[in-house]
Design an enzyme around this catalytic site. Structure first.
Site, mmCIF file in Angstrom:
data_model
loop_
_atom_site.group_PDB
_atom_site.id
_atom_site.type_symbol
_atom_site.label_atom_id
_atom_site.label_comp_id
_atom_site.label_asym_id
_atom_site.label_seq_id
_atom_site.Cartn_x
_atom_site.Cartn_y
_atom_site.Cartn_z
ATOM 1 N N LYS A 1 0.849 -1.199 0.000
ATOM 2 C CA LYS A 1 0.000 0.000 0.000
ATOM 3 C C LYS A 1 0.884 1.247 0.000
ATOM 4 O O LYS A 1 2.094 1.158 0.271
ATOM 5 C CB LYS A 1 -0.925 -0.024 1.219
ATOM 6 C CG LYS A 1 -0.196 0.005 2.551
ATOM 7 C CD LYS A 1 -1.150 -0.265 3.703
ATOM 8 C CE LYS A 1 -0.421 -0.233 5.028
ATOM 9 N NZ LYS A 1 -1.288 -0.684 6.144
ATOM 10 N N TYR B 1 17.432 29.439 9.377
ATOM 11 C CA TYR B 1 16.250 30.211 9.743
ATOM 12 C C TYR B 1 16.041 30.229 11.249
ATOM 13 O O TYR B 1 16.214 29.210 11.928
ATOM 14 C CB TYR B 1 15.003 29.619 9.081
ATOM 15 C CG TYR B 1 14.921 29.905 7.595
ATOM 16 C CD1 TYR B 1 14.882 31.211 7.117
ATOM 17 C CD2 TYR B 1 14.867 28.870 6.675
ATOM 18 C CE1 TYR B 1 14.801 31.477 5.755
ATOM 19 C CE2 TYR B 1 14.773 29.115 5.312
ATOM 20 C CZ TYR B 1 14.745 30.425 4.855
ATOM 21 O OH TYR B 1 14.658 30.676 3.520
HETATM 22 C C1 LIG Z 1 -0.595 -1.792 6.715
HETATM 23 C C2 LIG Z 1 -1.214 -3.046 7.149
HETATM 24 C C3 LIG Z 1 -0.428 -4.163 7.436
HETATM 25 C C4 LIG Z 1 1.083 -4.118 7.445
HETATM 26 O O1 LIG Z 1 1.510 -3.534 8.641
HETATM 27 P P1 LIG Z 1 3.087 -3.393 8.980
HETATM 28 O O2 LIG Z 1 3.097 -2.847 10.342
HETATM 29 O O3 LIG Z 1 3.623 -2.419 7.976
HETATM 30 O O4 LIG Z 1 3.662 -4.740 8.839
HETATM 31 C C5 LIG Z 1 -1.067 -5.349 7.758
HETATM 32 N N1 LIG Z 1 -2.417 -5.418 7.806
HETATM 33 C C6 LIG Z 1 -3.203 -4.360 7.562
HETATM 34 C C7 LIG Z 1 -4.672 -4.496 7.645
HETATM 35 C C8 LIG Z 1 -2.636 -3.144 7.229
HETATM 36 O O5 LIG Z 1 -3.425 -2.091 6.987
#
Ligand SMILES: *Cc1c(COP(=O)(O)O)cnc(C)c1O
Length: 361
Positions: free
Chosen positions: A35, A252
């Site tokens: 994702k 800054y």
């Molecule tokens: C993002 C996600 C994962 C992966 O989580 P990590 O902590 O990056 O391993 C697994 N299951 C769901 C439902 C997620 O949204």
């Protein structure tokens, strides 16, 4: 000549980290969670390193189409399920698996015309309180789904809120098991932290952050502890150096004032590249592989570095913001995240579009 900043995606490290996920859950199949454009790495760039996974999990239907366009014929899971009824047509066309987390998604499935029944992941809200059916409503959702001709197999799923911390997962595992005890079907429970820290057994692990070389439970553990390798390097060069006198200020708002003569380097990287503006004075950075520290505020396109540990570095010297540096040096992204009060996930996802990315090994 282009601006010297670039990011590298390390194919071999992605593949090695995937191997680490397999070792943590030897009997399980592993979804590579890609994702957010593979946690900022780019799905197409990460694919070569992750194609040894058993499936890909993501949540944007457009990203699912990109995975299919790469030629991937195996499982692709939509982690948030469909957002509207016509997404089911895409699922039928591309053979996507999808999460069902609320009743309306079952209504949509019941009204969907498809030749091929769908594989669905029925999600329980076992305490995270984001998505899913409450334990008391899970069984009737399962019964409704399993009666539908549109549904093939049903995998039982939940997601942990505290797999990386002191509260742990036991309370959620107990809630999940109590409500699913006599239900058939495969199970999918673990994210990275549950797989690494708790060695939890289930049929499908959903591995995200560990694949990308960041420890899910930093700073309690680091990537060396978990045997993970950095998969993203952000590097640039020094544009200039300045020799400061005691009492001079840097950047800054003059937030940093020298107490002694100090040589600093100005690196071509700022918050518009995705480097966190909240990383204050003292954030680690490598100059020609030597560990140095930033001074003053990060600006849009530049940041300043105390060169005490790299006294010979001049304009053109290589600056590693995170990842692999020259001569076998490396700087875990988690250290920069910690300095900025955030987590590795956020930094890799925030890599800016203006930074050119190259895939190596
Ligand atoms: C993002 C996600 C994962 C992966 O989580 P990590 O902590 O990056 O391993 C697994 N299951 C769901 C439902 C997620 O949204």
């Amino acid at each position: 000549m282009p601006r010297p900043i670039e990011a590298l995606v390390h194919t071999g490290a992605l593949a090695a980290n995937l191997g680490r996920a397999r070792a943590a859950a030897p009997d399980a199949r592993v979804f590579a969670v890609v994702k957010a454009d593979a946690y900022g790495h780019g799905i197409e760039r990460a694919y070569e390193g992750l194609r040894g996974a058993d499936g890909f999990a993501l949540l944007d239907p457009a990203e699912a189409e990109r995975v299919r366009a790469l030629g991937w014929r195996g499982p692709v899971l939509l982690l948030e399920g469909v957002f509207e009824p016509r997404d089911l047509e895409l699922c039928s066309r591309l053979g996507l698996w999808h999460v069902v987390h609320r009743a309306e998604q079952i209504d949509w499935l019941a009204a969907h015309k498809t030749q091929v029944p769908h594989r669905v992941f029925l999600k329980m809200n076992s305490g995270m309180n984001r998505l899913g059916f409450m334990p008391g409503a899970f069984r009737s959702a399962w019964a409704r789904l399993s009666a539908l001709p549109q549904v093939d197999e049903i995998t039982l799923m939940t997601h942990f809120s505290d797999a990386d911390g002191p509260r742990g997962i036991a309370h959620q595992v107990a809630a999940f098991e109590a409500a699913t005890l006599d239900l058939p079907g495969e199970r999918s429970l673990s994210n990275s932290a549950a797989a690494l820290r708790h060695g939890l057994r289930s049929d499908w692990v959903r591995a995200g952050i560990l694949l990308y070389g960041s420890a899910p439970d930093h700073p309690e553990h680091d990537i060396a502890t978990w045997g993970l390798a950095p998969t993203m390097t952000l590097r640039t060069r020094l544009l200039a150096t300045q020799d400061l006198q005691p009492g001079d200020t840097v950047g800054y708002a003059s937030t940093y004032r020298t107490e002694r003569p100090l040589r600093i380097g100005i690196a071509a990287c700022g918050y518009a590249d995705g480097y966190p503006r909240h990383a204050g004075t003292g954030t680690p950075v490598l100059v020609d592989g030597a560990r140095c520290a930033t001074v003053g505020r990060v600006s849009m396109d530049m940041l300043a570095i105390d060169l005490s540990a790299a006294p010979t570095a001049g304009p053109g010297a290589e600056v590693t913001l995170w990842g692999e540096g020259p001569g076998g040096s490396h700087l875990p992204i988690d250290e920069i995240a910690q300095a900025a009060g955030t987590i590795g996930y956020e930094l890799m996802c925030a890599l800016a579009r203006r930074v050119p990315v190259r895939v190596v090994d």
